[in-house]
Design a protein around this motif. Structure first.
Motif, PDB file in Angstrom:
ATOM      1  N   GLU A  64      97.901  38.109 -32.595  1.00 52.54           N
ATOM      2  CA  GLU A  64      97.623  37.003 -33.527  1.00 52.54           C
ATOM      3  C   GLU A  64      97.975  37.397 -34.957  1.00 52.54           C
ATOM      4  O   GLU A  64      98.593  36.615 -35.703  1.00 52.54           O
ATOM      5  CB  GLU A  64      96.154  36.603 -33.423  1.00 52.54           C
ATOM      6  CG  GLU A  64      95.794  35.977 -32.084  1.00 52.54           C
ATOM      7  CD  GLU A  64      94.298  35.762 -31.928  1.00 52.54           C
ATOM      8  OE1 GLU A  64      93.907  34.929 -31.087  1.00 52.54           O
ATOM      9  OE2 GLU A  64      93.517  36.434 -32.647  1.00 52.54           O
ATOM     10  N   ASP A  65      97.617  38.607 -35.329  1.00 52.57           N
ATOM     11  CA  ASP A  65      97.892  39.073 -36.686  1.00 52.57           C
ATOM     12  C   ASP A  65      99.398  39.207 -36.918  1.00 52.57           C
ATOM     13  O   ASP A  65      99.911  38.814 -37.982  1.00 52.57           O
ATOM     14  CB  ASP A  65      97.199  40.416 -36.911  1.00 52.57           C
ATOM     15  CG  ASP A  65      97.373  40.934 -38.329  1.00 52.57           C
ATOM     16  OD1 ASP A  65      96.959  40.237 -39.269  1.00 52.57           O
ATOM     17  OD2 ASP A  65      97.931  42.039 -38.488  1.00 52.57           O
ATOM     18  N   ALA A  66     100.120  39.732 -35.917  1.00 57.23           N
ATOM     19  CA  ALA A  66     101.569  39.898 -36.054  1.00 57.23           C
ATOM     20  C   ALA A  66     102.261  38.550 -36.173  1.00 57.23           C
ATOM     21  O   ALA A  66     103.208  38.388 -36.961  1.00 57.23           O
ATOM     22  CB  ALA A  66     102.118  40.685 -34.865  1.00 57.23           C
ATOM     23  N   LEU A  67     101.798  37.559 -35.427  1.00 54.01           N
ATOM     24  CA  LEU A  67     102.393  36.222 -35.515  1.00 54.01           C
ATOM     25  C   LEU A  67     102.152  35.609 -36.889  1.00 54.01           C
ATOM     26  O   LEU A  67     103.043  34.989 -37.488  1.00 54.01           O
ATOM     27  CB  LEU A  67     101.831  35.324 -34.413  1.00 54.01           C
ATOM     28  CG  LEU A  67     102.278  35.634 -32.983  1.00 54.01           C
ATOM     29  CD1 LEU A  67     101.482  34.806 -31.995  1.00 54.01           C
ATOM     30  CD2 LEU A  67     103.773  35.381 -32.810  1.00 54.01           C
ATOM     31  N   ARG A  68     100.939  35.773 -37.393  1.00 56.60           N
ATOM     32  CA  ARG A  68     100.622  35.230 -38.722  1.00 56.60           C
ATOM     33  C   ARG A  68     101.474  35.881 -39.808  1.00 56.60           C
ATOM     34  O   ARG A  68     101.803  35.254 -40.820  1.00 56.60           O
ATOM     35  CB  ARG A  68      99.138  35.412 -39.029  1.00 56.60           C
ATOM     36  CG  ARG A  68      98.243  34.321 -38.425  1.00 56.60           C
ATOM     37  CD  ARG A  68      96.843  34.399 -38.987  1.00 56.60           C
ATOM     38  NE  ARG A  68      96.160  35.622 -38.572  1.00 56.60           N
ATOM     39  CZ  ARG A  68      95.383  35.713 -37.511  1.00 56.60           C
ATOM     40  NH1 ARG A  68      95.191  34.645 -36.732  1.00 56.60           N
ATOM     41  NH2 ARG A  68      94.794  36.848 -37.203  1.00 56.60           N
ATOM     42  N   LYS A  69     101.855  37.132 -39.585  1.00 58.83           N
ATOM     43  CA  LYS A  69     102.661  37.850 -40.566  1.00 58.83           C
ATOM     44  C   LYS A  69     104.155  37.579 -40.400  1.00 58.83           C
ATOM     45  O   LYS A  69     104.972  38.171 -41.114  1.00 58.83           O
ATOM     46  CB  LYS A  69     102.381  39.352 -40.477  1.00 58.83           C
ATOM     47  CG  LYS A  69     100.992  39.729 -40.976  1.00 58.83           C
ATOM     48  CD  LYS A  69     100.744  41.227 -40.879  1.00 58.83           C
ATOM     49  CE  LYS A  69      99.380  41.587 -41.458  1.00 58.83           C
ATOM     50  NZ  LYS A  69      99.109  43.054 -41.339  1.00 58.83           N
ATOM     51  N   GLY A  70     104.507  36.724 -39.443  1.00 56.46           N
ATOM     52  CA  GLY A  70     105.905  36.347 -39.294  1.00 56.46           C
ATOM     53  C   GLY A  70     106.737  37.239 -38.410  1.00 56.46           C
ATOM     54  O   GLY A  70     107.975  37.222 -38.502  1.00 56.46           O
ATOM     55  N   GLU A  71     106.102  37.987 -37.517  1.00 57.35           N
ATOM     56  CA  GLU A  71     106.850  38.850 -36.593  1.00 57.35           C
ATOM     57  C   GLU A  71     107.354  37.999 -35.414  1.00 57.35           C
ATOM     58  O   GLU A  71     106.924  38.146 -34.272  1.00 57.35           O
ATOM     59  CB  GLU A  71     105.942  39.977 -36.085  1.00 57.35           C
ATOM     60  CG  GLU A  71     105.410  40.897 -37.166  1.00 57.35           C
ATOM     61  CD  GLU A  71     106.445  41.909 -37.662  1.00 57.35           C
ATOM     62  OE1 GLU A  71     107.626  41.811 -37.271  1.00 57.35           O
ATOM     63  OE2 GLU A  71     106.062  42.798 -38.444  1.00 57.35           O
ATOM     64  N   THR A  72     108.289  37.113 -35.706  1.00 54.40           N
ATOM     65  CA  THR A  72     108.742  36.142 -34.705  1.00 54.40           C
ATOM     66  C   THR A  72     110.257  36.153 -34.491  1.00 54.40           C
ATOM     67  O   THR A  72     110.760  35.360 -33.696  1.00 54.40           O
ATOM     68  CB  THR A  72     108.321  34.722 -35.120  1.00 54.40           C
ATOM     69  OG1 THR A  72     108.821  34.448 -36.437  1.00 54.40           O
ATOM     70  CG2 THR A  72     106.804  34.576 -35.111  1.00 54.40           C
ATOM     71  N   ASN A  73     110.971  37.032 -35.195  1.00 60.48           N
ATOM     72  CA  ASN A  73     112.423  37.067 -35.013  1.00 60.48           C
ATOM     73  C   ASN A  73     112.799  38.120 -33.969  1.00 60.48           C
ATOM     74  O   ASN A  73     111.932  38.745 -33.353  1.00 60.48           O
ATOM     75  CB  ASN A  73     113.125  37.335 -36.352  1.00 60.48           C
ATOM     76  CG  ASN A  73     112.622  38.596 -37.021  1.00 60.48           C
ATOM     77  OD1 ASN A  73     111.421  38.849 -37.040  1.00 60.48           O
ATOM     78  ND2 ASN A  73     113.525  39.391 -37.555  1.00 60.48           N
TER      79      ASN A  73
END
Length: 428
Positions: A64-73
């Protein structure tokens, strides 16, 4: 015009000859019963029900934290540097294995890692040796056009291969595939038995004069799930000389009940791993970036891992023990059931020796498939015969998987099983 559903001539010979999973077919039968309102004790899937086995809280919050920080590429094709470093440290701390980061390749689960190993090492016609029952090796051999050389194992050995059973088969082979703890049997190697097999691999490679060694693919995705006196062993720790020939496959799917998160890895000689990275880079079989970031943090959290497994292992073992004790109690009461003491993973090897048995309506149980259907329809017990794992013997041995059931479901099923077994007349 070709009939609908018949693809011969419209697809490759490989795709046309590749059969689907028989476990998924069984899952369809279970689903149909449940849709009709029946209660089924489903011991078929090698998966976990989140309500019974949730993922680690640290892993969930990390994603959840990684997604919020934009780790989506896109992640790097070989894996996030933080995760490769974490796997390196994890293996050093927990297994005593010291590998450079260049030896580690991250993939979208253990399956792509297995496929990459087959694809990078095997040319058409190369011989691959593996025990049966075992998971999916026949399909991988088909996909890369290998020559399969299955080894029949015995219940007395816990369905684990031995040096003696492998000795002749590995002559001239390109790869030996082993898995411990083993899917589908829930049994595992001892240091003595695996060490003897490693010696055999080393002897075979010492005889070879070309540059094509015999590799060992060692699938240890269940290694953190062992029970009782069982201790996980691996080839390189037992025989350091095996390092140049061994490919480890592993991941978070089983040890952390995280099958849907798709984070796996392989570890091996850097020159070979580099070629495997090229294979997976073109396939794009990467683990999701956010999950990689979170997994890297989890693998370094020793206290959290220990606490999680203290609970998880006990829960898995309790279910396996309940099944084992129930089947052995039936055996002692004269019913045709048997089981092997569970050593690891989430599986129990169980036998329903009903071949030749006659039902009240005169139907005779002649095959493992007959037994499977009988247990499902009468006892509402869903199991997977060893046929699904390469076995060809009609002997009633099955895999029972406990990741998606509660202790209550097991307890409710055992009386149903006793009742339906009473209705079977023994073979004449």
């Amino acid at each position: 015009m070709t009939a609908v559903g018949i693809a011969s001539g419209r697809v490759s010979a490989m795709a046309d000859g590749l059969t689907g999973s028989s476990i998924l077919k069984i899952a369809g039968d279970v689903r149909a019963l449940r849709e009709g309102g029946a209660e089924v004790c489903d011991l078929t899937v090698g998966d976990f029900k989140p309500s019974e086995f949730p993922i680690p809280a640290m892993l969930l919050s990390g994603i959840e934290d990684a997604l919020r920080k934009g780790e989506t590429n896109y992640p790097p094709s070989s894996g996030m540097p933080s995760l490769r470093a974490a796997v390196r440290a994890f293996y050093a701390e927990w297994l005593g294995l010291d590998y450079p980061v260049e030896s580690i390749l991250v993939a979208g689960g253990a399956r792509p890692a297995l496929y990459a190993t087959y694809r990078a090492l095997i040319d058409p016609g190369d011989v691959v040796v593996y025990p049966v029952p075992s998971w999916n090796n026949d399909a991988y051999c088909h996909m890369v056009e290998a020559t399969p050389r299955p080894i029949i194992t015995e219940p007395a050995d816990g369905f684990m291969p031995t040096r003696e059973s492998i000795a002749d088969a590995i002559r001239g082979a390109r790869m030996l595939v082993l898995n411990s703890p083993l899917n589908p049997t829930g049994t595992a190697f001892t240091a003595e038995s695996l060490g003897e097999i490693c010696d055999l691999v080393l002897e075979e490679n010492a005889r070879r004069t070309d540059d094509r060694p015999l590799f060992l693919l060692y699938d240890q995705v269940y290694w953190m799930l062992t029970f009782g006196a069982t201790r996980h062993v691996d080839p390189v720790s037992l025989r350091p000389e095996m390092r140049q020939y061994t490919i480890f496959v592993d991941g978070i799917s089983k040890a952390f009940a995280s099958t849907g998160l798709r984070v796996g890895w392989l570890v091996g000689p850097p020159d070979v791993v580099a070629k495997m990275a090229n294979v997976l880079g073109h396939v794009g079989a990467w683990a999701p970036r956010a999950e990689q970031v979170a997994t890297a943090k989890l693998l370094g959290a020793t206290a959290e891992l220990t606490a999680y497994h203290d609970v998880m292992r006990k829960s898995v073992q309790a279910r396996l023990t309940a099944l084992y004790d129930g089947l052995i109690a039936l055996k002692h009461d004269g019913f045709p059931t048997d089981a092997i003491v569970p050593m690891g993973a989430i599986y129990l090897s169980a036998r329903f020796a009903l071949i030749g048995g006659r039902l009240e309506n005169g139907t005779v149980l002649r095959t493992n498939e007959d037994i499977r259907r009988f247990l499902l329809e009468r006892a509402r017990l869903a199991v997977v015969p060893f046929d699904a794992f390469g076995s060809r013997e009609e002997n009633g041995w099955c895999r029972l998987s406990v990741g998606a059931v509660s202790l209550g479901e097991i307890s409710a099923m055992l009386p149903r099983l006793r009742e339906v077994l009473q209705s079977v007349k023994p073979a004449r």
